[in-house]
Write a protein that holds these residues in place. Structure first.
Motif, PDB file in Angstrom:
ATOM      1  N   GLY A  13       9.577  -1.623   7.244  1.00 55.65           N
ATOM      2  CA  GLY A  13       8.737  -2.484   6.422  1.00 55.65           C
ATOM      3  C   GLY A  13       7.455  -1.753   6.056  1.00 55.65           C
ATOM      4  O   GLY A  13       6.887  -1.035   6.869  1.00 55.65           O
ATOM      5  N   GLU A  14       6.990  -1.961   4.826  1.00 53.27           N
ATOM      6  CA  GLU A  14       5.814  -1.220   4.334  1.00 53.27           C
ATOM      7  C   GLU A  14       5.275  -1.888   3.062  1.00 53.27           C
ATOM      8  O   GLU A  14       5.827  -2.874   2.581  1.00 53.27           O
ATOM      9  N   GLY A  15       4.211  -1.302   2.520  1.00 56.27           N
ATOM     10  CA  GLY A  15       3.738  -1.604   1.175  1.00 56.27           C
ATOM     11  C   GLY A  15       3.356  -3.042   0.911  1.00 56.27           C
ATOM     12  O   GLY A  15       3.484  -3.530  -0.215  1.00 56.27           O
ATOM     13  N   VAL A  16       2.828  -3.745   1.896  1.00 59.99           N
ATOM     14  CA  VAL A  16       2.538  -5.170   1.731  1.00 59.99           C
ATOM     15  C   VAL A  16       1.285  -5.387   0.876  1.00 59.99           C
ATOM     16  O   VAL A  16       0.314  -4.644   0.988  1.00 59.99           O
ATOM     17  N   PHE A  17       1.314  -6.399  -0.007  1.00 59.26           N
ATOM     18  CA  PHE A  17       0.132  -6.779  -0.787  1.00 59.26           C
ATOM     19  C   PHE A  17       0.285  -8.220  -1.265  1.00 59.26           C
ATOM     20  O   PHE A  17       1.377  -8.783  -1.279  1.00 59.26           O
ATOM     21  N   ASP A  51      18.871   0.901  -5.723  1.00 59.35           N
ATOM     22  CA  ASP A  51      19.895   1.844  -5.284  1.00 59.35           C
ATOM     23  C   ASP A  51      19.345   3.100  -4.609  1.00 59.35           C
ATOM     24  O   ASP A  51      20.040   4.120  -4.533  1.00 59.35           O
ATOM     25  N   GLU A  52      18.111   3.035  -4.101  1.00 58.33           N
ATOM     26  CA  GLU A  52      17.521   4.188  -3.435  1.00 58.33           C
ATOM     27  C   GLU A  52      16.322   3.721  -2.608  1.00 58.33           C
ATOM     28  O   GLU A  52      15.868   2.577  -2.755  1.00 58.33           O
ATOM     29  N   PRO A  53      15.799   4.574  -1.734  1.00 60.38           N
ATOM     30  CA  PRO A  53      14.606   4.188  -0.975  1.00 60.38           C
ATOM     31  C   PRO A  53      13.452   3.788  -1.888  1.00 60.38           C
ATOM     32  O   PRO A  53      13.184   4.439  -2.903  1.00 60.38           O
ATOM     33  N   LEU A  54      12.768   2.711  -1.516  1.00 55.93           N
ATOM     34  CA  LEU A  54      11.674   2.138  -2.300  1.00 55.93           C
ATOM     35  C   LEU A  54      10.399   2.219  -1.465  1.00 55.93           C
ATOM     36  O   LEU A  54      10.229   1.484  -0.504  1.00 55.93           O
ATOM     37  N   ALA A  55       9.504   3.136  -1.824  1.00 54.64           N
ATOM     38  CA  ALA A  55       8.328   3.418  -1.003  1.00 54.64           C
ATOM     39  C   ALA A  55       7.252   2.352  -1.124  1.00 54.64           C
ATOM     40  O   ALA A  55       6.695   1.897  -0.124  1.00 54.64           O
ATOM     41  N   CYS A  56       6.907   1.950  -2.348  1.00 59.49           N
ATOM     42  CA  CYS A  56       5.857   0.962  -2.573  1.00 59.49           C
ATOM     43  C   CYS A  56       5.917   0.508  -4.017  1.00 59.49           C
ATOM     44  O   CYS A  56       6.489   1.179  -4.879  1.00 59.49           O
ATOM     45  N   VAL A  57       5.305  -0.641  -4.285  1.00 53.54           N
ATOM     46  CA  VAL A  57       5.214  -1.158  -5.642  1.00 53.54           C
ATOM     47  C   VAL A  57       3.806  -1.686  -5.878  1.00 53.54           C
ATOM     48  O   VAL A  57       3.064  -1.979  -4.937  1.00 53.54           O
ATOM     49  N   ALA A  58       3.448  -1.825  -7.158  1.00 50.48           N
ATOM     50  CA  ALA A  58       2.225  -2.504  -7.572  1.00 50.48           C
ATOM     51  C   ALA A  58       2.578  -3.380  -8.760  1.00 50.48           C
ATOM     52  O   ALA A  58       3.482  -3.049  -9.544  1.00 50.48           O
ATOM     53  N   LEU A  59       1.887  -4.490  -8.895  1.00 47.92           N
ATOM     54  CA  LEU A  59       2.096  -5.337 -10.056  1.00 47.92           C
ATOM     55  C   LEU A  59       1.656  -4.607 -11.324  1.00 47.92           C
ATOM     56  O   LEU A  59       0.660  -3.882 -11.321  1.00 47.92           O
ATOM     57  N   HIS A  60       2.423  -4.791 -12.391  1.00 49.61           N
ATOM     58  CA  HIS A  60       2.116  -4.184 -13.688  1.00 49.61           C
ATOM     59  C   HIS A  60       1.358  -5.194 -14.527  1.00 49.61           C
ATOM     60  O   HIS A  60       1.687  -6.382 -14.542  1.00 49.61           O
ATOM     61  N   SER A  96      10.355  16.453  -0.274  1.00 54.92           N
ATOM     62  CA  SER A  96       9.205  15.568  -0.097  1.00 54.92           C
ATOM     63  C   SER A  96       9.279  14.447  -1.121  1.00 54.92           C
ATOM     64  O   SER A  96       9.527  14.705  -2.305  1.00 54.92           O
ATOM     65  N   TRP A  97       9.068  13.205  -0.682  1.00 56.64           N
ATOM     66  CA  TRP A  97       9.169  12.069  -1.600  1.00 56.64           C
ATOM     67  C   TRP A  97       8.112  11.014  -1.299  1.00 56.64           C
ATOM     68  O   TRP A  97       7.400  11.092  -0.306  1.00 56.64           O
ATOM     69  N   CYS A  98       8.002  10.024  -2.190  1.00 58.51           N
ATOM     70  CA  CYS A  98       6.897   9.067  -2.177  1.00 58.51           C
ATOM     71  C   CYS A  98       6.843   8.257  -0.890  1.00 58.51           C
ATOM     72  O   CYS A  98       7.865   7.921  -0.295  1.00 58.51           O
ATOM     73  N   ASN A  99       5.603   7.916  -0.511  1.00 58.66           N
ATOM     74  CA  ASN A  99       5.385   7.106   0.682  1.00 58.66           C
ATOM     75  C   ASN A  99       4.361   6.015   0.373  1.00 58.66           C
ATOM     76  O   ASN A  99       4.681   5.021  -0.256  1.00 58.66           O
ATOM     77  N   ASP A 100       3.116   6.190   0.760  1.00 59.96           N
ATOM     78  CA  ASP A 100       2.088   5.155   0.615  1.00 59.96           C
ATOM     79  C   ASP A 100       1.486   5.167  -0.786  1.00 59.96           C
ATOM     80  O   ASP A 100       1.363   6.231  -1.406  1.00 59.96           O
ATOM     81  N   GLY A 101       1.053   3.984  -1.293  1.00 58.05           N
ATOM     82  CA  GLY A 101       0.436   3.953  -2.608  1.00 58.05           C
ATOM     83  C   GLY A 101      -0.269   2.647  -2.909  1.00 58.05           C
ATOM     84  O   GLY A 101      -0.021   1.628  -2.269  1.00 58.05           O
ATOM     85  N   ARG A 102      -1.158   2.682  -3.903  1.00 58.52           N
ATOM     86  CA  ARG A 102      -1.841   1.484  -4.403  1.00 58.52           C
ATOM     87  C   ARG A 102      -2.586   1.858  -5.682  1.00 58.52           C
ATOM     88  O   ARG A 102      -2.731   3.050  -6.009  1.00 58.52           O
ATOM     89  N   CYS A 103      -3.089   0.848  -6.408  1.00 56.16           N
ATOM     90  CA  CYS A 103      -3.839   1.084  -7.640  1.00 56.16           C
ATOM     91  C   CYS A 103      -5.346   1.031  -7.386  1.00 56.16           C
ATOM     92  O   CYS A 103      -5.808   0.293  -6.521  1.00 56.16           O
TER      93      CYS A 103
END
Length: 289
Positions: A13-17, A51-60, A96-103
């Motif tokens: 679990g990750e990327g909570v907002f 269909d693949e690992p999902l590191a984080c999202v932000a609302l558009h 190396s691939w995406c991990n933590d993120g935010r806007c």
């Protein structure tokens, strides 16, 4: 006191907002490629899977999401379905691939990467708006990304180093200054690795301590203000939400845990929450220009 909010068995679990407009909480399970959401008044979340690992999202800002995945940055619709790739992964996804993120407050999407084997310093920190830009390199596991209330500081951690750095941040240009060591967990004498973080309106930095079974609160000067134990060993990220953003939500993981460890910490992979006195900062949306 942190309490169980939703009992789940998330691998990572990750990327909570929190989304103020809908009073909805979002988070991901990276390894399972799941985007979760919890609506007001509901006790259990819904989710969709890509269909693949999902590191984080932000609302558009135009609806739906911008998402960091193993393959790159993607546009998702409001149901979390892939629409199109915005940009291929900034690094070879086999390495190396995406991990933590935010806007940030200008709508740039900041994403740090991690070494696939989590042992070599080959990751980096990037931002994306109309194009992708690299800001840091030599990172093993990028984490702890957050901004001060006045957007003058960017906080960032390379988890294995057990140190949180801060960088002078120019919001207008999106440039950051050199790393300044800010908090060393060895100096504080506490266990765990700095993972996902969030900042409250007083500028206090709240951080999940992976393998440390706790969340900590740090002052703008880097002093330890509070230490909140969890009944699980692997908290991963924190976010402020709920009414007035005075609830702290914490995602957790159960990856790499033996059967014996899971028997001792059966709530691993669940979502936790606790009330706090000071509201957290808003989570900004991605803006394409």
């Amino acid at each position: 006191m942190l309490t169980l909010h939703c009992r789940l068995t998330m691998t990572l679990g990750e990327g909570v907002f929190w989304d103020d407009a809908t009073a909805r909480l979002y988070w991901v399970d990276i390894r399972e490629g799941r985007l979760y959401w919890l609506d007001p008044g509901e006790s259990a979340p819904d989710y969709t899977t890509i269909d693949e690992p999902l590191a984080c999202v932000a609302l558009h800002d135009d609806g739906g999401f911008v998402a960091a995945t193993r393959s790159g940055l993607w546009r998702l619709d409001a149901e979390g379905r892939k629409q199109h790739c915005l940009v291929d992964g900034p690094q070879d996804s086999n390495v190396s691939w995406c991990n933590d993120g935010r806007c940030d407050a200008r709508g740039r999407f900041w994403v740090g990467t991690k070494h696939d084997g989590e042992s070599d310093p080959v990751g980096a920190l990037f931002s994306y708006q109309q194009s992708i830009e690299q800001h840091l390199e030599g990172i093993t596991i990028a984490n702890g990304l957050a901004f001060s209330p006045d957007q003058r500081w960017l906080y960032h951690a390379d988890s294995p180093h057990r140190r949180i750095d801060r960088h002078a941040f120019d919001l207008d240009t999106g440039r950051i200054g050199p790393a300044t060591p800010w908090v060393d967990l060895d100096t504080l004498g506490i266990e765990g690795y700095p993972d996902g973080a969030a900042v409250d309106r007083n500028g206090h930095y709240w951080c999940a301590l992976y393998a440390g079974s706790a969340v900590i609160e740090l002052s703008p000067e880097g002093a330890l203000l509070s230490h909140h134990p969890l009944p699980v060993p692997q908290p991963t990220k924190v976010a402020f939400g709920g009414k007035d953003r005075r609830t702290l939500f914490v995602t957790t993981a159960r990856q790499h845990m033996s059967d014996e460890a899971l028997q001792q910490a059966p709530l691993s992979g669940s979502l936790f929450s606790m009330p706090v006195d000071t509201a957290g900062l808003e989570d900004y949306r991605f803006r394409a220009d």
